[in-house]
Write a protein that holds these residues in place. Sequence first.
Motif, short mmCIF file in Angstrom:
data_model
loop_
_atom_site.label_atom_id
_atom_site.label_comp_id
_atom_site.label_asym_id
_atom_site.label_seq_id
_atom_site.Cartn_x
_atom_site.Cartn_y
_atom_site.Cartn_z
N SER A 95 41.48 -31.91 -15.15
CA SER A 95 40.31 -32.50 -15.82
C SER A 95 40.60 -33.91 -16.30
CB SER A 95 39.87 -31.60 -16.98
OG SER A 95 39.51 -30.32 -16.49
N ILE A 122 36.01 -31.48 -20.01
CA ILE A 122 36.70 -31.36 -21.28
C ILE A 122 38.19 -31.09 -21.05
CG2 ILE A 122 34.62 -30.69 -22.51
CD1 ILE A 122 35.63 -27.77 -22.52
N THR A 150 38.88 -25.37 -18.63
CA THR A 150 37.80 -25.52 -17.64
C THR A 150 37.45 -24.15 -17.06
OG1 THR A 150 38.77 -27.65 -17.06
CG2 THR A 150 37.11 -26.77 -15.54
N ASP A 190 36.41 -30.86 -10.04
CA ASP A 190 37.47 -30.33 -10.90
C ASP A 190 37.23 -28.83 -11.01
OD1 ASP A 190 39.32 -29.84 -12.93
OD2 ASP A 190 37.98 -30.54 -14.52
MG MG Z 1 40.61 -28.41 -16.72
#
Ligand code: MG
Length: 302
Positions: free
Chosen positions: A26, A39, A47, A66
């Motif tokens: 991320s 985040i 995540t 991501d």
């Molecule tokens: Mg992540």
Amino acid sequence: MHNNKTQDNKKSSNITIIGKPNAGKSTLLNRLIGQKIAIVTPKVQTTRSSITGIFTKDNTQLVFIDTPGIFAPHTKLEKAMVRCAWSNVAGADQVIFLIDVTKEFDDKSIEIVNKLKSRGILPIFVLNKIDRKKSNIEAIEKVITDIINDATLYKISALSGKGIDELVEYLQDKATGKEWLYGEDDITNLPMRFLASEITREQLFLQLQDELPYNLTVESEAWENLSDGSVKINQVIIVNKQNYKAMILGNKGERIKNIGTKSREEITIVLGLKVHLFLFVKVREDWDNNPLSYEYMGLSIN
Ligand code: MG
Ligand code: GDP
């Protein structure tokens, strides 16, 4: 839409970022996009679903995804997260396998390489956290090149930005798609209400201990643009046990107040608007078994 002159030589690529929890996926996405859309916390499994970030430079549009980490899942939610990560590999033009150089390249990592290989996918191996003192760069390179002699390898720090330009140049160069799916200035296709609830979830991850962050989800319930240009957002923090509710509220509501303050500051930056944020806590014992919760997160339950 776009004028024909530039349309002719347009290029694009869908790039999925996978790796173990905490590799920095991320952080890398945010670095690539130049803005925070995913985040990031020091805790694993932050995540939960795929987060799309779009980067357009010159004639090339790179669409990054991501993903949640790849790990041995136990709960229903964890299984959905790992499934989500793998499902994004299938549709990708390029796959980045992000590796934390402060960790060992262990059997689980080798298993990921072999799984990719068996699917005919040659990932780009991106070694991350080279800013850190403790580093196994050489050992990791050796293990990888023992499996794939001519492996493509990059070394970066997603945190400092070192090595990112070289990686982006490579991705641009290898882009084979001919169409842009998004506008030139788009940075994500995620709804703002989802991003706003993710930011609150980030604060919950940062400010709460132990298992608590893993037993909650956040949804933006109401979103109202006010006439003075500000926005009013109601979010609900959903927990699966009554005593979690008390823990989130804290003594005299201190804790939820702090979480709300920090989250509002962050959402204000992302939206570029004045934000009024109202947080509520609800107990829903089976939220982590509820198809609607999964739908909100962008996950499939089975
Ligand atoms: Mg992540
Ligand atoms: P993810 O689980 O793979 O998405 O990892 P995150 O992006 O959430 O990052 C996990 C932790 O690693 C966070 O504390 C990040 O600040 C940290 N991190 C990510 N990239 C780097 C890096 O290049 N260098 C250092 N020192 N820390 C990093």
